[in-house]
Design an enzyme around this catalytic site. Structure first.
Site, PDB file in Angstrom:
ATOM      1  N   GLY A  44      22.732  -7.911  13.959  1.00 41.82           N
ATOM      2  CA  GLY A  44      22.848  -6.993  12.820  1.00 41.82           C
ATOM      3  C   GLY A  44      21.705  -7.100  11.829  1.00 41.82           C
ATOM      4  N   GLY A  76      28.467  -2.497   9.313  1.00 43.77           N
ATOM      5  CA  GLY A  76      27.506  -2.907   8.298  1.00 43.77           C
ATOM      6  C   GLY A  76      27.027  -1.822   7.357  1.00 43.77           C
ATOM      7  N   VAL A 130      12.685   5.593 -11.714  1.00 45.35           N
ATOM      8  CA  VAL A 130      11.563   6.227 -11.017  1.00 45.35           C
ATOM      9  C   VAL A 130      11.976   7.662 -10.722  1.00 45.35           C
ATOM     10  CG1 VAL A 130      10.308   6.256  -8.819  1.00 45.35           C
ATOM     11  CG2 VAL A 130      10.687   4.086 -10.030  1.00 45.35           C
ATOM     12  N   LEU A 156      27.652  -9.467   1.597  1.00 42.92           N
ATOM     13  CA  LEU A 156      27.069 -10.771   1.899  1.00 42.92           C
ATOM     14  C   LEU A 156      27.455 -11.191   3.307  1.00 42.92           C
ATOM     15  CD1 LEU A 156      27.829 -12.600  -1.475  1.00 42.92           C
ATOM     16  CD2 LEU A 156      25.616 -11.730  -0.682  1.00 42.92           C
ATOM     17  N   HIS A 178      28.049 -14.171   4.602  1.00 41.06           N
ATOM     18  CA  HIS A 178      29.131 -15.159   4.745  1.00 41.06           C
ATOM     19  C   HIS A 178      30.493 -14.545   4.445  1.00 41.06           C
ATOM     20  CE1 HIS A 178      26.844 -15.577   1.018  1.00 41.06           C
ATOM     21  NE2 HIS A 178      27.996 -15.764   0.390  1.00 41.06           N
ATOM     22  N   HIS A 229      22.349 -41.226  -6.865  1.00 35.74           N
ATOM     23  CA  HIS A 229      21.196 -41.210  -7.767  1.00 35.74           C
ATOM     24  C   HIS A 229      19.957 -41.610  -6.994  1.00 35.74           C
ATOM     25  CE1 HIS A 229      18.843 -41.666 -11.411  1.00 35.74           C
ATOM     26  NE2 HIS A 229      18.423 -42.837 -10.940  1.00 35.74           N
TER      27      HIS A 229
HETATM   28  P1  FAD Z   1      25.389  -5.760   9.692  1.00 32.31           P
HETATM   29  O1  FAD Z   1      24.730  -7.061   9.696  1.00 32.31           O
HETATM   30  O2  FAD Z   1      24.706  -4.628   9.026  1.00 32.31           O
HETATM   31  O3  FAD Z   1      25.642  -5.394  11.222  1.00 32.31           O
HETATM   32  C1  FAD Z   1      26.166  -4.196  11.628  1.00 32.31           C
HETATM   33  C2  FAD Z   1      25.766  -3.933  13.061  1.00 32.31           C
HETATM   34  O4  FAD Z   1      26.472  -2.793  13.533  1.00 32.31           O
HETATM   35  C3  FAD Z   1      24.277  -3.609  13.223  1.00 32.31           C
HETATM   36  O5  FAD Z   1      23.742  -4.399  14.246  1.00 32.31           O
HETATM   37  C4  FAD Z   1      24.267  -2.129  13.609  1.00 32.31           C
HETATM   38  O6  FAD Z   1      23.201  -1.812  14.494  1.00 32.31           O
HETATM   39  C5  FAD Z   1      25.603  -2.004  14.325  1.00 32.31           C
HETATM   40  N1  FAD Z   1      26.148  -0.655  14.340  1.00 32.31           N
HETATM   41  C6  FAD Z   1      26.261   0.217  13.307  1.00 32.31           C
HETATM   42  N2  FAD Z   1      26.868   1.354  13.711  1.00 32.31           N
HETATM   43  C7  FAD Z   1      27.131   1.194  15.032  1.00 32.31           C
HETATM   44  C8  FAD Z   1      27.759   2.013  16.014  1.00 32.31           C
HETATM   45  N3  FAD Z   1      28.246   3.211  15.723  1.00 32.31           N
HETATM   46  N4  FAD Z   1      27.848   1.525  17.254  1.00 32.31           N
HETATM   47  C9  FAD Z   1      27.363   0.301  17.588  1.00 32.31           C
HETATM   48  N5  FAD Z   1      26.783  -0.512  16.689  1.00 32.31           N
HETATM   49  C10 FAD Z   1      26.682  -0.080  15.442  1.00 32.31           C
HETATM   50  N6  FAD Z   1      23.326 -11.672   2.809  1.00 32.31           N
HETATM   51  C11 FAD Z   1      23.516 -12.977   2.563  1.00 32.31           C
HETATM   52  O7  FAD Z   1      24.666 -13.430   2.516  1.00 32.31           O
HETATM   53  N7  FAD Z   1      22.468 -13.817   2.377  1.00 32.31           N
HETATM   54  C12 FAD Z   1      21.193 -13.389   2.414  1.00 32.31           C
HETATM   55  O8  FAD Z   1      20.260 -14.178   2.241  1.00 32.31           O
HETATM   56  C13 FAD Z   1      20.956 -12.019   2.644  1.00 32.31           C
HETATM   57  N8  FAD Z   1      19.707 -11.538   2.690  1.00 32.31           N
HETATM   58  C14 FAD Z   1      19.502 -10.217   2.942  1.00 32.31           C
HETATM   59  C15 FAD Z   1      18.196  -9.749   2.946  1.00 32.31           C
HETATM   60  C16 FAD Z   1      17.943  -8.418   3.183  1.00 32.31           C
HETATM   61  C17 FAD Z   1      16.516  -7.923   3.190  1.00 32.31           C
HETATM   62  C18 FAD Z   1      19.020  -7.535   3.455  1.00 32.31           C
HETATM   63  C19 FAD Z   1      18.764  -6.088   3.758  1.00 32.31           C
HETATM   64  C20 FAD Z   1      20.325  -7.991   3.449  1.00 32.31           C
HETATM   65  C21 FAD Z   1      20.581  -9.337   3.181  1.00 32.31           C
HETATM   66  N9  FAD Z   1      21.874  -9.851   3.122  1.00 32.31           N
HETATM   67  C22 FAD Z   1      22.075 -11.173   2.855  1.00 32.31           C
HETATM   68  C23 FAD Z   1      23.050  -9.003   3.364  1.00 32.31           C
HETATM   69  C24 FAD Z   1      23.552  -9.191   4.809  1.00 32.31           C
HETATM   70  O9  FAD Z   1      22.516  -8.861   5.702  1.00 32.31           O
HETATM   71  C25 FAD Z   1      24.773  -8.336   5.065  1.00 32.31           C
HETATM   72  O10 FAD Z   1      25.763  -8.587   4.086  1.00 32.31           O
HETATM   73  C26 FAD Z   1      25.358  -8.628   6.434  1.00 32.31           C
HETATM   74  O11 FAD Z   1      24.397  -8.400   7.438  1.00 32.31           O
HETATM   75  C27 FAD Z   1      26.597  -7.778   6.692  1.00 32.31           C
HETATM   76  O12 FAD Z   1      27.106  -8.059   7.953  1.00 32.31           O
HETATM   77  P2  FAD Z   1      27.908  -6.977   8.782  1.00 32.31           P
HETATM   78  O13 FAD Z   1      28.294  -7.643  10.056  1.00 32.31           O
HETATM   79  O14 FAD Z   1      28.949  -6.355   7.958  1.00 32.31           O
HETATM   80  O15 FAD Z   1      26.850  -5.807   9.087  1.00 32.31           O
HETATM   81  P1  NAI Z   2      21.466  -4.741  -5.563  1.00 30.74           P
HETATM   82  O1  NAI Z   2      22.716  -4.023  -5.732  1.00 30.74           O
HETATM   83  O2  NAI Z   2      21.443  -6.220  -5.539  1.00 30.74           O
HETATM   84  O3  NAI Z   2      20.417  -4.323  -6.702  1.00 30.74           O
HETATM   85  C1  NAI Z   2      20.025  -3.001  -6.894  1.00 30.74           C
HETATM   86  C2  NAI Z   2      19.408  -2.885  -8.272  1.00 30.74           C
HETATM   87  O4  NAI Z   2      18.817  -1.600  -8.371  1.00 30.74           O
HETATM   88  C3  NAI Z   2      20.431  -3.004  -9.401  1.00 30.74           C
HETATM   89  O5  NAI Z   2      19.918  -3.870 -10.374  1.00 30.74           O
HETATM   90  C4  NAI Z   2      20.560  -1.572  -9.896  1.00 30.74           C
HETATM   91  O6  NAI Z   2      20.872  -1.505 -11.280  1.00 30.74           O
HETATM   92  C5  NAI Z   2      19.172  -1.031  -9.624  1.00 30.74           C
HETATM   93  N1  NAI Z   2      19.089   0.415  -9.464  1.00 30.74           N
HETATM   94  C6  NAI Z   2      19.991   1.248  -8.886  1.00 30.74           C
HETATM   95  N2  NAI Z   2      19.525   2.513  -8.904  1.00 30.74           N
HETATM   96  C7  NAI Z   2      18.303   2.476  -9.485  1.00 30.74           C
HETATM   97  C8  NAI Z   2      17.305   3.447  -9.766  1.00 30.74           C
HETATM   98  N3  NAI Z   2      17.460   4.722  -9.424  1.00 30.74           N
HETATM   99  N4  NAI Z   2      16.169   3.042 -10.382  1.00 30.74           N
HETATM  100  C9  NAI Z   2      15.977   1.745 -10.714  1.00 30.74           C
HETATM  101  N5  NAI Z   2      16.876   0.780 -10.463  1.00 30.74           N
HETATM  102  C10 NAI Z   2      18.024   1.139  -9.843  1.00 30.74           C
HETATM  103  O7  NAI Z   2      20.833  -4.124  -4.226  1.00 30.74           O
HETATM  104  P2  NAI Z   2      19.671  -4.638  -3.273  1.00 30.74           P
HETATM  105  O8  NAI Z   2      18.764  -5.569  -3.987  1.00 30.74           O
HETATM  106  O9  NAI Z   2      19.116  -3.406  -2.644  1.00 30.74           O
HETATM  107  O10 NAI Z   2      20.472  -5.446  -2.184  1.00 30.74           O
HETATM  108  C11 NAI Z   2      21.491  -4.810  -1.395  1.00 30.74           C
HETATM  109  C12 NAI Z   2      22.543  -5.781  -0.989  1.00 30.74           C
HETATM  110  O11 NAI Z   2      22.032  -6.730  -0.075  1.00 30.74           O
HETATM  111  C13 NAI Z   2      23.112  -6.524  -2.171  1.00 30.74           C
HETATM  112  O12 NAI Z   2      24.422  -6.068  -2.376  1.00 30.74           O
HETATM  113  C14 NAI Z   2      23.116  -7.951  -1.774  1.00 30.74           C
HETATM  114  O13 NAI Z   2      24.417  -8.461  -1.802  1.00 30.74           O
HETATM  115  C15 NAI Z   2      22.589  -7.995  -0.346  1.00 30.74           C
HETATM  116  N6  NAI Z   2      21.529  -9.004  -0.300  1.00 30.74           N
HETATM  117  C16 NAI Z   2      21.870 -10.303  -0.489  1.00 30.74           C
HETATM  118  C17 NAI Z   2      20.914 -11.279  -0.522  1.00 30.74           C
HETATM  119  C18 NAI Z   2      21.318 -12.671  -0.781  1.00 30.74           C
HETATM  120  O14 NAI Z   2      22.505 -12.966  -0.687  1.00 30.74           O
HETATM  121  N7  NAI Z   2      20.404 -13.570  -1.090  1.00 30.74           N
HETATM  122  C19 NAI Z   2      19.499 -10.964  -0.335  1.00 30.74           C
HETATM  123  C20 NAI Z   2      19.248  -9.563  -0.183  1.00 30.74           C
HETATM  124  C21 NAI Z   2      20.244  -8.644  -0.145  1.00 30.74           C
END
Ligand code: FAD
Ligand code: NAI
Length: 464
Positions: A39, A143, A236, A318, A320, A443
């Site tokens: 995913g 997802g 923006v 998230l 987890h 510590h």
């Molecule tokens: P996903 O991981 O999105 O998986 C869904 C899967 O379903 C995908 O493989 C997709 O191809 C598949 N799918 C969709 N539709 C279909 C269909 N119709 N048929 C078959 N397959 C399908 N979260 C954290 O907790 N820690 C982090 O550090 C973190 N970092 C992130 C960094 C970035 C840049 C991004 C974008 C997200 C991050 N997240 C992080 C968020 C995290 O990736 C998601 O919360 C998590 O992947 C959700 O898991 P999920 O299984 O619900 O969905």
């Molecule tokens: P986010 O929801 O964390 O942040 C989006 C930000 O964009 C907010 O501060 C919001 O006020 C702002 N925003 C919304 N519309 C806007 C606009 N038109 N112009 C300017 N600002 C605007 O979303 P983000 O960073 O895209 O991440 C998506 C998801 O991925 C999050 O929900 C997060 O949980 C997950 N994620 C988790 C990570 C982690 O656990 N370390 C790392 C990366 C992603």
């Protein structure tokens, strides 16, 4: 083919659900539309971003911090090698999921899954062929994807989402980030450390709007020291992208004069939205609310035998959280009592320093009218932090004023994402700040600051 369970999607929610179900003896299939499993998280999210965050931090430390430790080096960036480290990390992880599927005798189908009704899933392969699978139960774990910015086209070259931002072929001179959320600040940090000038435009008047405000404010100051520029309370309205770069028009959110900023790359990071297109939800009669699949407390949709977990349902997006929901529903389907404690889900921002939080923020407690005590301890007063040159930040613990039960904890500091877990366990067991204050901490460790913050709830921190 007939299964006990078909999981649609192989992200952290889907693959973990499938493995747990198979462990419990359910005949399980997974349908995944992409070529690799894992995913968003494993392919383009958590894992590659952390590989780049680690590598860029090492580069930055070599150039800025090593000299203070008596190590003289002049680091030279090899970006292709850094990107290869990221790609190799992804490959190892996604292959690991494939291995686990085989080990647990899970049938994996590659193709787009569509629900035809209770117990029926159609899989459409890339070759146009379809096949029908049947199961007693279906779990939707499809997802989320990047939320678009109206009027702005993401081409993944000049105007990128997180997916483009983890694969830029060169360091942009100027990176403009739209959204001061987790993605914007993590990936902004990667490129800032590698030399980009990073400007962040945020609609609200604060960064990381769901975090504890005191933590977010101090973190903003630290990012500014790292070279970030913020335009808070701005939106923006237009991006003109060409081979020469981008002209980005921004306006105050509450109205006022527009400004035009130059950027080489624009990263759109304004949130994510659930993936439900083409899943057949409407025809199958499965209810959604603002794009998210509606579920009850046991992950059940309104159609019998169809469940949903992860980013496609309510709650924090998230990995987890998705994983724990996957385990819980698998256990329920196998006749056990799976559950997720939503009060105790940690969240970490993997910047430098990191931000880790759990439970309530001060603002939430105030809004709910809950009386609380605060214990705070700064890393400047921690011996190990000084030895590590990691004195930025503090630990903040919020405990119920009547019962002393810990209601929330927020850590800004190097390694906060690891330190938060003692608070996860404490809160899972409904522990008090006194429980934590009485627990011996080794510590010298950064974690001693967590104990000191617990002592500070009753104003008896030793080193402050
Ligand atoms: P996903 O991981 O999105 O998986 C869904 C899967 O379903 C995908 O493989 C997709 O191809 C598949 N799918 C969709 N539709 C279909 C269909 N119709 N048929 C078959 N397959 C399908 N979260 C954290 O907790 N820690 C982090 O550090 C973190 N970092 C992130 C960094 C970035 C840049 C991004 C974008 C997200 C991050 N997240 C992080 C968020 C995290 O990736 C998601 O919360 C998590 O992947 C959700 O898991 P999920 O299984 O619900 O969905
Ligand atoms: P986010 O929801 O964390 O942040 C989006 C930000 O964009 C907010 O501060 C919001 O006020 C702002 N925003 C919304 N519309 C806007 C606009 N038109 N112009 C300017 N600002 C605007 O979303 P983000 O960073 O895209 O991440 C998506 C998801 O991925 C999050 O929900 C997060 O949980 C997950 N994620 C988790 C990570 C982690 O656990 N370390 C790392 C990366 C992603």
């Amino acid at each position: 083919m007939t299964f006990d369970l078909i999981v649609i999607g192989s992200g952290p929610g889907g693959y973990v659900c499938a493995i747990r179900a198979a462990q419990l003896g359910l005949k399980t299939a997974v349908v995944e539309k992409e070529k690799t499993f894992g995913g968003t998280c494993l392919n383009v999210g958590c894992i590659p971003s952390k590989a780049l965050l680690h590598a860029s931090e090492m580069f930055h430390q070599a150039g800025h911090d090593f000299a203070h430790l008596g190590i003289k080096v002049t680091p030279e960036l090899d970006l292709p090698a850094m990107l290869k480290h990221k790609d190799d990390t992804v490959t190892a992880n996604v292959n690991g999921v494939g291995f686990l599927f085989k080990k647990n005798k899970i049938d994996a189908y590659q193709g787009v899954g569509k629900i035809l009704g209770a117990g029926k899933v159609e899989v459409a392969g890339a070759d146009g062929k379809t096949q029908q699978l049947e199961a007693k139960n279906i779990v939707i774990a499809t997802g989320s994807s990047v939320a678009p910015l109206p009027g702005v086209t993401i081409d993944e070259k000049r105007v990128v989402s997180s997916t483009g931002a983890i694969a830029l072929p060169q360091v942009p001179k100027k990176l403009l980030v739209v959204g001061a959320g987790v993605i914007g600040l993590e990936l902004g940090s990667v490129w800032a450390r590698l030399g980009a000038e990073v400007t962040v435009v945020e609609f609200l008047d604060k960064i990381l709007p769901t975090n504890d405000e005191e933590v977010a404010k101090q973190f903003q100051r630290l990012l500014q020291k790292q070279g970030f520029t913020f335009h808070l309370g701005h939106k923006v309205t237009k991006v003109d992208a060409s081979d020469a770069g981008c002209k980005v028009t921004i306006e105050p959110a509450k109205g006022g004069a527009a400004k035009v900023l130059d950027a080489d790359i624009v990263l759109v990071a304004i949130g994510r939205r659930p993936n439900t297109d083409g899943l057949g939800l409407e025809a199958a009669g499965i209810a959604t609310d603002r794009g998210r699949v509606v579920i009850d407390d046991h992950f059940a949709t309104n159609v019998k035998g169809v469940y949903a977990i992860g980013d496609v349902v309510r709650g924090p997006m998230l990995a987890h959280k998705a994983e724990d929901e996957g385990i819980a529903i698998a256990e329920q389907l196998a006749g056990k009592a799976g559950h997720v404690n939503y009060e105790v889900i940690p969240a970490v921002v993997y910047t430098q320093p990191e931000i880790a939080s759990i439970g309530k923020t001060e603002e939430e407690l105030k809004a709910a009218g809950v009386a609380y005590n605060i214990g705070k301890f700064p890393f400047t007063a921690n011996g190990r932090a000084r030895a590590n040159r990691a004195t930025d930040g503090f630990v903040k613990i919020l405990a119920d004023a009547k019962t002393d039960r810990v209601l929330g904890a927020h850590i800004l500091g190097a390694g906060a994402g690891e330190m938060i877990h003692e608070l996860v366990v404490l809160m899972e067991f409904a522990g008090s700040s006194e429980d934590l204050a009485r627990s011996t901490h080794a510590h010298p460790t950064m974690s001693e600051a967590v104990r000191e913050a617990a002592l500070a709830v009753e104003k008896r921190a030793i080193h402050m």
